[in-house]
Design a protein around this motif. Structure first.
Motif, PDB file in Angstrom:
ATOM      1  N   PHE A 119       0.832  -1.269   0.002  1.00 31.43           N
ATOM      2  CA  PHE A 119      -0.065   0.031  -0.133  1.00 31.43           C
ATOM      3  C   PHE A 119       0.765   1.207  -0.017  1.00 31.43           C
ATOM      4  N   ASP A 120       2.304   1.113   0.068  1.00 29.19           N
ATOM      5  CA  ASP A 120       2.943   2.425  -0.085  1.00 29.19           C
ATOM      6  C   ASP A 120       3.402   2.701  -1.289  1.00 29.19           C
ATOM      7  N   ASN A 121       2.661   2.279  -2.497  1.00 32.15           N
ATOM      8  CA  ASN A 121       2.942   2.879  -3.876  1.00 32.15           C
ATOM      9  C   ASN A 121       2.459   4.174  -3.481  1.00 32.15           C
ATOM     10  N   ILE A 124      -0.961   4.556  -6.043  1.00 33.61           N
ATOM     11  CA  ILE A 124      -2.103   3.869  -5.162  1.00 33.61           C
ATOM     12  C   ILE A 124      -2.498   4.946  -4.083  1.00 33.61           C
ATOM     13  N   GLN A 125      -1.509   5.774  -3.227  1.00 35.16           N
ATOM     14  CA  GLN A 125      -1.948   6.369  -2.159  1.00 35.16           C
ATOM     15  C   GLN A 125      -2.544   7.636  -2.480  1.00 35.16           C
ATOM     16  N   ALA A 150      -5.961   6.987  -3.558  1.00 30.15           N
ATOM     17  CA  ALA A 150      -6.712   6.487  -2.529  1.00 30.15           C
ATOM     18  C   ALA A 150      -7.387   8.015  -1.896  1.00 30.15           C
ATOM     19  N   GLN A 151      -6.406   8.873  -1.844  1.00 33.80           N
ATOM     20  CA  GLN A 151      -6.801  10.004  -1.076  1.00 33.80           C
ATOM     21  C   GLN A 151      -7.831  10.803  -2.099  1.00 33.80           C
ATOM     22  N   GLU A 195      -9.499   3.513   1.058  1.00 30.45           N
ATOM     23  CA  GLU A 195      -8.132   2.841   1.602  1.00 30.45           C
ATOM     24  C   GLU A 195      -7.478   2.387   0.275  1.00 30.45           C
ATOM     25  N   SER A 196      -6.260   2.416   0.448  1.00 32.81           N
ATOM     26  CA  SER A 196      -5.412   1.779  -0.758  1.00 32.81           C
ATOM     27  C   SER A 196      -5.823   0.494  -1.213  1.00 32.81           C
TER      28      SER A 196
END
Length: 277
Positions: free
Chosen positions: A198-200, A203-204, A207-208, A213-214
């Protein structure tokens, strides 16, 4: 696939039965009873297990204890390559039915192609016979490439209903999914959350943008691409949130950004034996 699906949306399989597009995976979860119970309480209608997971009894108990009619819960299991072969498969089907303690299995998959061509075809034949006998509703494969499925076609057997493969934005297996689409095979995605990568930043960012959520972005991407994701979790809160993906649509522009994350098989984070001989 249209974007206005719900948790009850299904794929019509070539076998004629319908498979939910979304479900719970229970790989490597020895104690999965509570996870299955929570999932079924919150709208999940597909549980994906395997003989190799050693938890078929718990899955079956959760289905029975759910209070839902069996017809409303789609149960998938699989036979591992070490057990392939015609007679072995016939015995394994009865063993799974006994452990699950259900009258029929909705989808039975060949777990992997590592046993070689002869045993793959023997196993597939036995599964088709079980389908004719009413023990199994649909037959499919897992971790198969187009070459493996060509063997089935060349043998004159009906094509699989489903091909379950590792599939997420970082490992999109484009050749296999294109083959599946061309042959009417539903592509089911295991590891759709890429083991919580989920740290990509892409994707983050997305998601925002959608206030999600991712994990929800990864799952929404999967079903908008026409795949059938089966995310795994043993945490009740996560099981619930993974299914909260029906109130938004990722735009074409953002889908393109996620599609661009593909690294081919180099992006694989799981067991991915699609190149087996």
């Amino acid at each position: 696939m249209a974007s206005n699906f719900t948790i009850t949306s299904t794929f019509k399989l070539r076998s004629g039965n319908e498979m939910p597009i979304f479900g719970l995976g229970v790989a490597a979860t020895s104690d999965c009873y509570e996870a299955c119970k929570v999932a079924l309480q919150h709208g999940y209608r597909l549980i994906d297990t395997a003989q190799y997971y050693f938890n078929e009894e718990q899955v079956g108990k959760a289905v029975r204890d759910s209070g839902l009619p069996k017809e409303e819960v789609f149960v998938t299991t699989k036979i591992f390559s070490s057990d392939h072969g015609y007679e072995n498969t016939k015995a394994a089907i009865d063993k799974s039915l006994s452990k699950l303690n259900i009258s029929y299995i909705d989808l039975f998959l060949i777990h992997d192609p590592k046993s070689g061509k002869q045993k793959r075809l023997e196993t597939y034949k036995a599964l088709l016979e079980a389908k004719q006998a009413g023990k199994v509703r649909a037959v499919g494969v897992s971790n198969y490439s187009g070459r493996h499925m060509d063997e089935i076609k060349e043998a004159g057997y009906e094509m699989p209903s489903v091909n379950q493969i590792e599939l997420h934005p970082f490992c999109q297996q484009k050749e296999i999914t294109a083959y599946d689409n061309a042959h009417g095979v539903v592509t089911q995605a295991f590891c759709p959350l890429a083991r919580a990568r989920f740290d990509n930043p892409v994707i983050q960012e997305i998601a925002q943008k959608y206030h999600k959520e991712s994990a929800q972005i990864l799952l929404r991407w999967s079903i908008q691409r026409g795949f059938a994701p089966i995310p795994k979790s043993s945490q009740p809160a996560r099981i619930k949130s993974n299914a909260d993906i029906y109130d938004f649509v990722i735009s074409q522009e953002d889908m393109a950004k996620i599609n661009a994350l593909d690294k081919g098989k180099a992006g694989s984070i799981s067991w991915n034996p699609v190149d087996a001989a």
